[in-house]
Design an enzyme around this catalytic site. Sequence first.
Site, PDB file in Angstrom:
ATOM      1  N   GLY A  18       0.809  -1.218   0.000  1.00 46.44           N
ATOM      2  CA  GLY A  18       0.000   0.000   0.000  1.00 46.44           C
ATOM      3  C   GLY A  18       0.839   1.263   0.000  1.00 46.44           C
ATOM      4  O   GLY A  18       2.070   1.215   0.088  1.00 46.44           O
ATOM      5  N   VAL A  20       1.038   3.624   2.333  1.00 48.12           N
ATOM      6  CA  VAL A  20       1.739   3.821   3.609  1.00 48.12           C
ATOM      7  C   VAL A  20       2.798   2.734   3.808  1.00 48.12           C
ATOM      8  O   VAL A  20       3.928   3.023   4.219  1.00 48.12           O
ATOM      9  CB  VAL A  20       0.742   3.823   4.790  1.00 48.12           C
ATOM     10  CG1 VAL A  20       1.482   3.933   6.115  1.00 48.12           C
ATOM     11  CG2 VAL A  20      -0.252   4.971   4.650  1.00 48.12           C
ATOM     12  N   ARG A  45      -3.971 -11.649  -2.229  1.00 50.61           N
ATOM     13  CA  ARG A  45      -3.891 -11.172  -3.626  1.00 50.61           C
ATOM     14  C   ARG A  45      -2.459 -10.856  -4.039  1.00 50.61           C
ATOM     15  O   ARG A  45      -2.087 -11.027  -5.195  1.00 50.61           O
ATOM     16  CB  ARG A  45      -4.734  -9.884  -3.799  1.00 50.61           C
ATOM     17  CG  ARG A  45      -6.205 -10.039  -3.634  1.00 50.61           C
ATOM     18  CD  ARG A  45      -6.909  -8.683  -3.801  1.00 50.61           C
ATOM     19  NE  ARG A  45      -6.609  -7.732  -2.734  1.00 50.61           N
ATOM     20  CZ  ARG A  45      -7.269  -7.675  -1.572  1.00 50.61           C
ATOM     21  NH1 ARG A  45      -8.257  -8.493  -1.343  1.00 50.61           N
ATOM     22  NH2 ARG A  45      -6.943  -6.785  -0.650  1.00 50.61           N
ATOM     23  N   SER A  46      -1.671 -10.373  -3.103  1.00 50.44           N
ATOM     24  CA  SER A  46      -0.312  -9.924  -3.443  1.00 50.44           C
ATOM     25  C   SER A  46       0.758 -10.968  -3.161  1.00 50.44           C
ATOM     26  O   SER A  46       1.932 -10.757  -3.515  1.00 50.44           O
ATOM     27  CB  SER A  46       0.037  -8.668  -2.642  1.00 50.44           C
ATOM     28  OG  SER A  46      -0.908  -7.671  -2.857  1.00 50.44           O
ATOM     29  N   CYS A 134      -3.334  10.910  10.727  1.00 49.91           N
ATOM     30  CA  CYS A 134      -2.405  11.880  10.124  1.00 49.91           C
ATOM     31  C   CYS A 134      -2.745  13.336  10.474  1.00 49.91           C
ATOM     32  O   CYS A 134      -1.848  14.151  10.690  1.00 49.91           O
ATOM     33  CB  CYS A 134      -2.372  11.696   8.617  1.00 49.91           C
ATOM     34  SG  CYS A 134      -3.971  11.318   7.909  1.00 49.91           S
ATOM     35  N   HIS A 247      -1.252  17.205   4.110  1.00 50.35           N
ATOM     36  CA  HIS A 247      -2.451  17.808   4.680  1.00 50.35           C
ATOM     37  C   HIS A 247      -2.106  19.220   5.178  1.00 50.35           C
ATOM     38  O   HIS A 247      -1.021  19.437   5.744  1.00 50.35           O
ATOM     39  CB  HIS A 247      -2.942  17.007   5.885  1.00 50.35           C
ATOM     40  CG  HIS A 247      -3.447  15.634   5.558  1.00 50.35           C
ATOM     41  ND1 HIS A 247      -3.706  15.200   4.274  1.00 50.35           N
ATOM     42  CD2 HIS A 247      -3.771  14.596   6.382  1.00 50.35           C
ATOM     43  CE1 HIS A 247      -4.154  13.951   4.325  1.00 50.35           C
ATOM     44  NE2 HIS A 247      -4.200  13.565   5.583  1.00 50.35           N
TER      45      HIS A 247
END
Length: 357
Positions: A18, A20, A45-46, A134, A247
């Site tokens: 992902g 992160v 899946r990975s 975050c 952000h």
Amino acid sequence: MSGHSPRPLTVAVVGATGVVGRMMTTVLVERGFPIGEVRLLASARSAGTTLPFAGRQVEVQEATPEAFDGVDIALFSAGGATSRDLAPQAAARGCTVIDNSSAWRMEPGIPLVVSQVNPDDLRAHEGIIANPNCSTMQLVPPLMALRDAAGLERVVVDTYQAVSGTGGKAIAELETQVRAHVAGMPPEPHVYPHPIAFNALPEIDVFLENGYTKEEWKVVTESRKILHLPDLRVSCTAVRVPVFMSHSEAVHVETREPITPDRARELFAAVPGVVVRDDPAAHVYPLATEAAGSDAIYVGRVRTDLSVPDGRGLALWIVSDNIRKGAATNAVELAELLVERGWVRAASRRPAEALPA
Ligand code: NAP
């Protein structure tokens, strides 16, 4: 990092494929974390695909309970459901989990830690440590400085949050919608309920019964827990904006004692990891584009909030890379602190067969 144990550790990254997770592996290598073995874990899946790690390719494995056997520290970033399921099982195997989801943050007894604000809270961990949201992450270091110097009465935060906070699919959605606009095509929303390109969406995470979104309420409750101010008056409006990285936050603070903008800038600059960028006449203030790729929390536009009497109000603008300090970097900093202070769990080499059923 300095002063940590020389023993190389076995480290797992959960959600390694992902946005992160990839940054976590990058930051672990950048900061020279003492890794003997790395396990890159993701969904079935990975499994079998490979990811780069420290100049070589490492095969991704499925995140199963057995994958944590012999793991010293696991950095989780694979969603709340995965954390609820696997973090306790990893901890039961002697692993110390640093979890990036919201699953455990407000659980009593689970430390919720920003490295430069409340590192001592790590000491009490019993196998799971929570990494804050975050938006909370970049807010609390400047607030800590004001708390200590002038006392905090009330904080109002409006966020301008990048799509990368939603994950890889949202980054692709913004890009696709911008391209569609240029081609004269209508934008097709999939990840968000409305088009995100050229828009501002005041909806992040689900709506709660109190009228706030869950993201807004995370800022309220997490800030109180990290700052050790359970009664602090906090309000937040969280807005998703068409920005890829970083952000931004407009923050209004009411302090107990008067405080000048100059004093506040001095205090902010003294907080590790906080950088003051504040020269409005030269158009210098924190920018999302400039914060992207940096581990710092940038503060600027510091001014007296004239709506608060007696010089007890401040307004400021805080910007940080939401994937670095807002997620991956703080998680790695917590891992470093655990190693430096000898707070990685000693049971980490416990054989799987000795585990409770
Ligand atoms: P992302 O790009 O969508 O990646 C999700 C990752 O989770 C992928 O590696 C995915 O593996 C893995 N995953 C999904 N289901 C899984 C399962 N059942 N078992 C194991 N792994 C699974 O999302 P992201 O942006 O990296 O965010 C991941 C998490 O971090 C979320 O919980 C998010 O809320 C949190 N986050 C926190 C902050 C913060 O506040 N500090 C900031 C950003 C994100 P596959 O590739 O195999 O599907």
